[in-house]
Design an enzyme around this catalytic site. Structure first.
Site, PDB file in Angstrom:
ATOM      1  N   CYS A 381      75.074 -11.791  14.473  1.00 35.95           N
ATOM      2  CA  CYS A 381      74.999 -10.985  14.029  1.00 35.95           C
ATOM      3  C   CYS A 381      76.524 -10.052  14.285  1.00 35.95           C
ATOM      4  O   CYS A 381      77.186 -10.613  12.488  1.00 35.95           O
ATOM      5  CB  CYS A 381      74.800  -9.684  14.607  1.00 35.95           C
ATOM      6  N   HIS A 516      69.271 -12.319  13.736  1.00 33.19           N
ATOM      7  CA  HIS A 516      68.615 -12.038  16.069  1.00 33.19           C
ATOM      8  C   HIS A 516      68.069 -13.927  15.438  1.00 33.19           C
ATOM      9  O   HIS A 516      66.893 -13.846  15.880  1.00 33.19           O
ATOM     10  CB  HIS A 516      68.544 -11.242  17.048  1.00 33.19           C
ATOM     11  N   GLU A 518      67.752 -15.596  18.755  1.00 32.67           N
ATOM     12  CA  GLU A 518      66.938 -15.050  19.573  1.00 32.67           C
ATOM     13  C   GLU A 518      65.564 -14.942  19.961  1.00 32.67           C
ATOM     14  O   GLU A 518      64.724 -14.835  20.623  1.00 32.67           O
ATOM     15  CB  GLU A 518      68.171 -15.015  20.596  1.00 32.67           C
TER      16      GLU A 518
END
Length: 544
Positions: A381, A516, A518
């Site tokens: 990001c 993102h 994750e």
């Protein structure tokens, strides 16, 4: 159509005992027993959602596929269940009151006086039922602790809902603290008794007690809690500190928690297959290899702010049978530290996301060091945006290159704010969400088209496109794309004309992504980008 069964989970004594992990663990065991399971987090705070809450105040904001900004426990739910949840799976007091007030303004209550009971409570019940549609079992975690004033409407709602659906279709599980008093050398049950007493005064009698403790509880202590709290002896479950949160479902299973739940809810054939889970947990706890990476962020004093990312690193480590040792580096302090010393014995550098200009120059220094010294690098990001700024400053020699987030009047805005993106046909392409602070956010899952024969394509095993989640306001400025590509930067991922991923030629592993990764990582299905980075760090470690 079968009725949905409900498991309500409350907490007592103090917060942060692990209700979310307990809820996710029970859900995992039930799902692996063949049931359709979902989880809901009901938060008593008055904020409409965590979107405008500081990471220092509340920890990470988790983002779902549909663009909802939710409590960080939603991340645990997805990582354990390996399922995508939505905005239906999290709501707050603020959202409940907002909905009720809007209905009142529109005349839906026909001029009646609006009260907590029945109107607020009915709204909470409606949202719980909605989340449980088409599910065999819905687990509902009530945020906060018993005794909190703001939590009373939620407790009243689950009390009423249990009566409504019938005793064999709902159960209450209360998680509480059994502290170890070092001076006395004893575990104390009195806080649990008081907490359950408070719950009973509200009209809720728990069917099960989960005891959070530093040390195991012996049989006599469990029997004492069962008798004093009015539950069956097999319904006192211990949740002792574990080496990994992913051990908790296995620890619950050993105590036959499913037998106790089956007895209350009249369920059959609860024999979960946890073989693969058990295999990965062993790799988390005792892996064969080890690698050390630097995690450069601006909230490193509170690692809850990066919860999904640290968990994704654990998932990648389990997949690769490697313990990932994280060296936390405060990006603000890095602005004045010796880089060679800071990154000594490091096999990978990760620059995480964030908002605001604090610590930005430290992150840029870290990116520059990774690029120049050929150390595996992953930017996420803001990490991607800063990688572009670093490249523009040091390779294109645009010394004033910046983001309009940090300098609105900069002459070379490598990263800039766009409220919406219009394609060549004049159609709006980007789904944005207006924030109370003004401006827009790109939230939720978007398709990323992958360029062939790139590192990103290799990481995603040749896929032409993937969907990953976003949470950001600023975008890479395409004006500088050709100049950067002429100097060795590769745009390997795009979303509707926007730059999603960049990498470098002649570097062992230099990847930065706008999304993102994750948010979509799970224990049993680690995210490919995080895995690729950790593998590159392992390769770098072995080559040194």
């Amino acid at each position: 159509m079968k009725k949905t069964k409900y498991i309500f989970i409350t907490g007592g004594v103090l917060s942060s005992l692990g209700k979310g992990i307990a809820a996710a663990s029970i859900a995992t065991l039930l799902k692996n027993s063949g049931f359709k399971v979902s989880i809901l987090k009901a938060d008593p705070y008055i904020n409409v959602d965590p979107g405008t809450m500081s990471p220092f105040e509340h920890g990470e904001v988790f983002v779902t596929d549909d663009g909802a900004e939710t409590d960080l426990d939603l991340g645990h739910y997805e990582r354990f269940l390996d399922e995508n949840l939505s905005q239906l799976n999290n709501f707050t007091t603020g959202r409940v009151y907002q909905s009720v007030i809007e209905k009142e303004r529109q005349g839906e209550y026909l001029g009646k006086t609006i009260q907590v009971i029945p109107h607020i409570v009915d709204e909470i019940k409606m949202r719980i039922k909605k989340a449980g549609e088409h599910k065999d079992i819905l687990i509902v975690e009530i945020g906060g602790t018993v005794g909190d004033i703001e939590g009373l409407p939620f407790l009243e709602a689950i009390r009423a809902l249990k009566l409504e659906v019938g005793k064999n279709n709902a159960m209450n599980i209360h998680l509480t603290l059994v502290p170890f008093i070092k001076a006395a050398g004893e575990l104390k049950t009195k806080p649990t008794q008081h907490s359950v007493g408070e719950l009973r005064r509200i009209g809720i009698s728990p069917n099960m007690i989960i005891c959070r403790s530093e040390k195991p509880l012996n049989r006599d202590l469990k029997d004492k809690i069962a008798i004093s709290c009015g539950v069956e002896k097999n319904c006192v479950i211990e949740s002792v500190d574990a080496a990994s949160i992913y051990q908790i479902p296995l620890n619950f299973l050993k105590q036959d928690i499913l037998g106790a739940i089956a007895s209350v809810l009249e369920l059959k054939n609860l024999k979960p297959n946890m073989d693969n889970w058990n295999f990965l947990v062993k790799r988390v706890i005792a892996p064969s290899n080890e690698v050390k990476i630097a995690f450069v962020g601006k909230y490193v004093d509170l690692t809850e702010s990066y919860k999904s990312l640290t968990e994704a690193i654990i998932h990648a480590g389990a997949t690769l049978d490697t313990r990932v040792d994280i060296k936390w580096i405060d990006s603000e302090k890095l602005e004045n530290l010796d880089l060679k010393e800071s990154f000594k014995d490091i096999s990978g550098i990760l620059v995480a996301g964030g908002f605001g200009r604090r610590g930005v120059e430290g992150k840029i220094r870290a990116i520059s060091y990774a690029r120049e010294h050929k150390i595996p690098f992953l930017g996420i990001c803001l990490g991607m945006q800063l990688a572009l700024i670093e490249f523009a400053r040091n390779v294109l020699k645009l010394k004033d290159a910046n983001s309009t987030e940090f300098d609105e009047k900069c002459e070379n805005p490598i990263v800039y704010l766009i409220d919406e993106f219009i394609d060549s046909n004049g159609k709006k392409q980007i789904r944005t969400s207006k924030t109370p602070l003004g401006g827009t956010m790109r939230l939720g899952a978007y398709e990323c088209r992958i360029k062939e024969n790139t590192l990103l394509s290799q990481i995603y095993q040749g896929k032409k496109s993937v969907k990953e989640r976003h949470r950001h306001r600023y975008e890479a400025n395409p004006k500088y794309r050709k100049a950067m590509e002429s100097k060795g930067l590769i745009v390997s991922g795009e979303s509707q004309g926007l730059i999603e991923a960049v990498e470098l030629k002649d570097h062992p592993f230099f990847l930065a992504v706008q999304f993102h990764p994750e948010f979509t990582s799970r224990l049993e299905r680690a995210n490919s980008v995080i895995c690729g980075f950790i593998k590159a760090a392992c390769d770098y470690e072995s080559s040194e």
